[in-house]
Design an enzyme around this catalytic site. Structure first.
Site, PDB file in Angstrom:
ATOM      1  N   CYS A 151     -25.395 -11.565 -13.715  1.00  0.00           N
ATOM      2  CA  CYS A 151     -24.480 -11.130 -12.653  1.00  0.00           C
ATOM      3  C   CYS A 151     -25.127 -11.144 -11.270  1.00  0.00           C
ATOM      4  O   CYS A 151     -24.431 -11.029 -10.263  1.00  0.00           O
ATOM      5  CB  CYS A 151     -23.931  -9.746 -12.960  1.00  0.00           C
ATOM      6  SG  CYS A 151     -23.131  -9.672 -14.570  1.00  0.00           S
TER       7      CYS A 151
ATOM      8  N   HIS B 297     -21.274  -6.944  -6.567  1.00  0.00           N
ATOM      9  CA  HIS B 297     -20.864  -7.462  -7.866  1.00  0.00           C
ATOM     10  C   HIS B 297     -19.779  -6.549  -8.443  1.00  0.00           C
ATOM     11  O   HIS B 297     -19.902  -5.322  -8.417  1.00  0.00           O
ATOM     12  CB  HIS B 297     -22.058  -7.521  -8.818  1.00  0.00           C
ATOM     13  CG  HIS B 297     -21.658  -7.812 -10.215  1.00  0.00           C
ATOM     14  ND1 HIS B 297     -20.865  -8.892 -10.542  1.00  0.00           N
ATOM     15  CD2 HIS B 297     -21.900  -7.158 -11.380  1.00  0.00           C
ATOM     16  CE1 HIS B 297     -20.648  -8.888 -11.838  1.00  0.00           C
ATOM     17  NE2 HIS B 297     -21.257  -7.845 -12.374  1.00  0.00           N
TER      18      HIS B 297
ATOM     19  N   ASN C 120     -14.672  -8.504 -14.651  1.00  0.00           N
ATOM     20  CA  ASN C 120     -16.068  -8.788 -14.297  1.00  0.00           C
ATOM     21  C   ASN C 120     -16.348 -10.268 -14.561  1.00  0.00           C
ATOM     22  O   ASN C 120     -16.360 -10.693 -15.715  1.00  0.00           O
ATOM     23  CB  ASN C 120     -16.979  -7.893 -15.145  1.00  0.00           C
ATOM     24  CG  ASN C 120     -18.457  -8.135 -14.887  1.00  0.00           C
ATOM     25  OD1 ASN C 120     -18.841  -9.118 -14.262  1.00  0.00           O
ATOM     26  ND2 ASN C 120     -19.285  -7.238 -15.381  1.00  0.00           N
TER      27      ASN C 120
HETATM   28  N1  ACO Z   1     -10.827   1.337 -25.566  1.00  0.00           N
HETATM   29  C1  ACO Z   1     -10.785   2.578 -26.069  1.00  0.00           C
HETATM   30  N2  ACO Z   1     -11.879   3.262 -26.411  1.00  0.00           N
HETATM   31  C2  ACO Z   1     -13.070   2.664 -26.239  1.00  0.00           C
HETATM   32  C3  ACO Z   1     -13.187   1.370 -25.717  1.00  0.00           C
HETATM   33  C4  ACO Z   1     -11.995   0.702 -25.379  1.00  0.00           C
HETATM   34  N3  ACO Z   1     -11.988  -0.548 -24.871  1.00  0.00           N
HETATM   35  N4  ACO Z   1     -14.479   1.053 -25.655  1.00  0.00           N
HETATM   36  C5  ACO Z   1     -15.174   2.093 -26.126  1.00  0.00           C
HETATM   37  N5  ACO Z   1     -14.318   3.070 -26.471  1.00  0.00           N
HETATM   38  C6  ACO Z   1     -14.628   4.368 -27.039  1.00  0.00           C
HETATM   39  C7  ACO Z   1     -15.968   4.425 -27.717  1.00  0.00           C
HETATM   40  O1  ACO Z   1     -15.904   3.948 -29.045  1.00  0.00           O
HETATM   41  C8  ACO Z   1     -16.272   5.901 -27.670  1.00  0.00           C
HETATM   42  O2  ACO Z   1     -15.561   6.550 -28.688  1.00  0.00           O
HETATM   43  P1  ACO Z   1     -16.227   7.760 -29.517  1.00  0.00           P
HETATM   44  O3  ACO Z   1     -16.478   8.817 -28.486  1.00  0.00           O
HETATM   45  O4  ACO Z   1     -15.177   8.097 -30.501  1.00  0.00           O
HETATM   46  O5  ACO Z   1     -17.480   7.206 -30.097  1.00  0.00           O
HETATM   47  C9  ACO Z   1     -15.670   6.333 -26.342  1.00  0.00           C
HETATM   48  O6  ACO Z   1     -14.706   5.323 -25.996  1.00  0.00           O
HETATM   49  C10 ACO Z   1     -16.675   6.469 -25.236  1.00  0.00           C
HETATM   50  O7  ACO Z   1     -17.478   5.297 -25.236  1.00  0.00           O
HETATM   51  P2  ACO Z   1     -18.594   5.057 -24.169  1.00  0.00           P
HETATM   52  O8  ACO Z   1     -19.238   3.743 -24.414  1.00  0.00           O
HETATM   53  O9  ACO Z   1     -19.466   6.263 -24.095  1.00  0.00           O
HETATM   54  O10 ACO Z   1     -17.675   4.983 -22.867  1.00  0.00           O
HETATM   55  P3  ACO Z   1     -18.109   4.990 -21.374  1.00  0.00           P
HETATM   56  O11 ACO Z   1     -17.462   6.109 -20.668  1.00  0.00           O
HETATM   57  O12 ACO Z   1     -19.593   4.840 -21.210  1.00  0.00           O
HETATM   58  O13 ACO Z   1     -17.438   3.665 -20.849  1.00  0.00           O
HETATM   59  C11 ACO Z   1     -18.060   1.417 -20.276  1.00  0.00           C
HETATM   60  C12 ACO Z   1     -17.814   2.409 -21.411  1.00  0.00           C
HETATM   61  C13 ACO Z   1     -16.741   1.205 -19.545  1.00  0.00           C
HETATM   62  C14 ACO Z   1     -18.518   0.090 -20.891  1.00  0.00           C
HETATM   63  C15 ACO Z   1     -19.098   2.001 -19.335  1.00  0.00           C
HETATM   64  O14 ACO Z   1     -20.251   2.397 -20.041  1.00  0.00           O
HETATM   65  C16 ACO Z   1     -19.489   1.033 -18.294  1.00  0.00           C
HETATM   66  O15 ACO Z   1     -18.731   0.701 -17.420  1.00  0.00           O
HETATM   67  N6  ACO Z   1     -20.732   0.586 -18.323  1.00  0.00           N
HETATM   68  C17 ACO Z   1     -21.184  -0.437 -17.430  1.00  0.00           C
HETATM   69  C18 ACO Z   1     -21.181  -1.679 -18.197  1.00  0.00           C
HETATM   70  C19 ACO Z   1     -20.732  -2.859 -17.403  1.00  0.00           C
HETATM   71  O16 ACO Z   1     -20.089  -2.810 -16.404  1.00  0.00           O
HETATM   72  N7  ACO Z   1     -21.129  -3.973 -17.938  1.00  0.00           N
HETATM   73  C20 ACO Z   1     -20.746  -5.197 -17.393  1.00  0.00           C
HETATM   74  C21 ACO Z   1     -21.739  -6.209 -17.638  1.00  0.00           C
HETATM   75  S1  ACO Z   1     -23.176  -5.913 -16.773  1.00  0.00           S
HETATM   76  C22 ACO Z   1     -22.851  -6.134 -15.238  1.00  0.00           C
HETATM   77  O17 ACO Z   1     -21.937  -6.788 -14.847  1.00  0.00           O
HETATM   78  C23 ACO Z   1     -23.763  -5.465 -14.349  1.00  0.00           C
END
Ligand code: ACO
Length: 321
Positions: free
Chosen positions: A111, A248, A278
């Site tokens: 990214c 980004h 993204n």
């Molecule tokens: N829909 C519904 N529920 C979901 C989903 C979904 N798509 N995905 C995960 N969950 C659930 C999980 O299973 C978990 O359930 P549980 O509590 O029963 O185990 C719950 O939601 C919480 O999951 P987390 O992973 O802790 O959720 P979080 O609040 O951290 O959000 C996310 C996840 C959106 C991926 C967040 O961590 C994030 O934005 N991280 C940054 C990652 C990113 O942007 N990556 C992009 C690539 S890298 C880059 O571009 C820099």
């Protein structure tokens, strides 16, 4: 000697996929995706490829700049999701647009790829080696995602953006910083193909993106503001003098977190990931092209660009438009 951007372009696949459509593929909801990421829709490639999208974006950037493909001296393509390992995507784009005099090669910094490619072009141009460069970021991430993994498949979109840049006496890029942390590569990783030969077969082939979302989130909200502060200090620009922070587009909450840490006005952080998701290395040039097309970037403005992603890689640059 510096380098300034003189034209922008972008290209998105025709097919759009809403959060509601993803509800049919995995156990998720529009509400969850919007609340956690800010994403509402993304473009997904069908016939389009990393090369065809980049070529379309490059043609538009050239047209906007009033330059011919045959004038291009350096053609850089940032991508981490090319369909082809060989030839590189930049050489495919070279053929598609007819940039026969350009030196063309790819660069993969995930990214942060477009930012690193822009900085690379700046280094060549400010050294006087080349006089102009066409720089693209292009991704078809939909083809390297596990569409049964709700933690990742909701995040990404496909597309390409490009800028035409050329040498200038002053202004343009004022400075940049870049960082890499290979010790944290496992936080966001993807194998590219099955590794085997007559004497060896890899047992742990991992063909799809695997991500520790929380670790990526924590990395982004800590390291990105630090690298922006570093580049501002290096160039002697105050945060208040910056007109736009073109970051980004990974997640709205990450962008809000960065704005807060920098104590900057959130309205200076444009967002388009609600419509495109993204797009990794395509995110910054697509957003730049949208802002340019809307007349929201005007000559004399000070911009900060910042990319961050797998590697881990991150950095920022300051430029006068
Ligand atoms: N829909 C519904 N529920 C979901 C989903 C979904 N798509 N995905 C995960 N969950 C659930 C999980 O299973 C978990 O359930 P549980 O509590 O029963 O185990 C719950 O939601 C919480 O999951 P987390 O992973 O802790 O959720 P979080 O609040 O951290 O959000 C996310 C996840 C959106 C991926 C967040 O961590 C994030 O934005 N991280 C940054 C990652 C990113 O942007 N990556 C992009 C690539 S890298 C880059 O571009 C820099």
């Amino acid at each position: 000697m510096s380098m300034r951007i003189i034209g922008t372009g972008s290209a998105l696949p025709a097919k759009q996929v809403s959060n509601e459509e993803l509800e049919k593929l995995v156990d998720t909801s529009d509400e969850w995706i919007r609340e956690r990421t800010g994403i509402g829709c993304r473009h997904i490639s069908t016939e389009e490829t990393a090369a065809s999208l980049a070529a379309e974006a490059c043609k538009k950037a050239l047209e906007r700049a009033g330059r011919q493909a045959s004038e291009v001296e350096l053609l850089l393509v940032a991508t981490c999701s090319p369909e082809m390992a060989l030839p590189c995507t930049a050489c495919q784009v070279q053929e598609l647009i007819g940039a026969e005099h350009a030196v063309a090669f790819d660069l993969n910094a995930a990214c942060a790829g477009f930012l690193f490619a822009l900085n690379t072009a700046y280094a060549y141009i400010s050294a006087g080696i080349y006089h102009n460069a066409l720089i693209a970021g292009t991704e078809v991430l939909s083809k390297i995602i596990d569409w049964s993994d709700r933690g990742t498949c909701i995040l990404f979109g496909d597309g390409a953006g490009a800028v035409m840049a050329e040498q200038c006496e002053s202004g343009g890029i004022l400075g940049f910083v870049q960082h890499s942390d290979g010790t944290r590569g496992g936080v966001l990783a993807c194998g590219s193909r099955n590794l085997e030969n007559p004497y060896f077969t890899s047992q742990d082939f991992m063909p799809y993106v695997r991500m520790d979302g929380r670790a990526v989130f924590a990395f982004a909200v800590r390291q990105v503001p630090a690298s922006i502060e570093e580049v501002l200090e290096k160039t002697g620009i105050e945060a208040g003098e910056v007109d736009l922070f073109v970051l980004h587009q990974a997640n709205c909450r990450i962008i809000e977190g960065i704005a807060k840490r920098l104590k900057a006005d959130p309205s200076k952080f444009p967002i388009n990931l609600d419509r495109v998701g993204n797009m990794s290395s395509a995110a910054i040039p697509v957003l730049l092209d949208e802002l340019n097309g809307q007349g929201r970037i005007i000559p004399g403005m000070t911009l900060v660009l910042s990319g961050f992603g797998a590697g881990l890689t991150y950095g920022a640059c300051v430029l006068k438009w």
